[in-house]
Design a protein around this motif. Structure first.
Motif, short mmCIF file in Angstrom:
data_model
loop_
_atom_site.label_atom_id
_atom_site.label_comp_id
_atom_site.label_asym_id
_atom_site.label_seq_id
_atom_site.Cartn_x
_atom_site.Cartn_y
_atom_site.Cartn_z
N PHE A 9 12.07 29.41 13.51
CA PHE A 9 11.16 29.50 12.38
C PHE A 9 10.27 28.27 12.36
CE2 PHE A 9 14.58 32.03 10.11
CZ PHE A 9 13.83 33.18 9.95
N SER A 10 9.01 28.48 12.03
CA SER A 10 8.13 27.36 11.72
C SER A 10 7.68 27.50 10.27
CB SER A 10 6.93 27.31 12.67
OG SER A 10 6.16 28.47 12.55
N LYS A 11 7.37 26.39 9.66
CA LYS A 11 7.00 26.34 8.25
C LYS A 11 5.48 26.41 8.13
CE LYS A 11 9.40 24.90 4.48
NZ LYS A 11 9.85 25.92 3.57
N THR A 12 4.98 27.24 7.24
CA THR A 12 3.54 27.30 6.98
C THR A 12 3.18 26.25 5.93
OG1 THR A 12 3.66 28.89 5.17
CG2 THR A 12 3.57 29.79 7.42
N LYS A 13 1.90 25.99 5.75
CA LYS A 13 1.45 25.02 4.75
C LYS A 13 1.87 25.42 3.34
CE LYS A 13 -2.42 23.13 7.29
NZ LYS A 13 -3.85 22.86 7.32
N SER A 14 2.00 26.70 3.10
CA SER A 14 2.40 27.17 1.77
C SER A 14 3.91 27.19 1.57
CB SER A 14 1.81 28.56 1.51
OG SER A 14 2.25 29.46 2.50
#
Length: 108
Positions: A9-14
């Motif tokens: 998983f990668s984290k989005t800006k939101s």
């Protein structure tokens, strides 16, 4: 057959998650996306999410809980729970590398 797989998983800006997974029942990678619960910090992986993925033309939805591992704070424990009865579906463990959460999971 009990499901065993890997994911990232990668984290989005939101604060949401985007990733892919595969397991011993699949022949490809599948996209998984998760929306963070508004009560959690969007910069950290540790949070509750509503997650979904498409498998064999069927949509799956679960609650995903990510917590720090109590024995090793560099590791994360993940639990995917059934939305209706809150029972665990999958359990996983992961670590963070270059802002990506990488791990494996097993059917509960």
């Amino acid at each position: 057959m009990k499901i065993n797989g890997t994911f990232y998983f990668s984290k989005t800006k939101s604060g949401n998650l985007l990733g892919e997974f595969t397991n011993n029942g699949l022949k490809e990678y599948i996209v998984e996306s998760a929306n963070i619960n508004k009560d959690f910090c969007k910069e950290k992986f540790e949070a509750e999410y509503i997650t979904n993925w498409l498998e064999d033309e069927e949509t799956f939805i679960a609650k995903l809980i990510i917590e720090r591992n109590s024995n090793n704070n560099k590791m994360f424990d993940l639990t995917w729970r059934d939305i209706k009865n809150n029972e665990p579906i999958f359990k996983g463990i992961a670590f963070k590398k270059r802002k990506i959460l990488i791990g494996n999971y097993n059917e509960k």
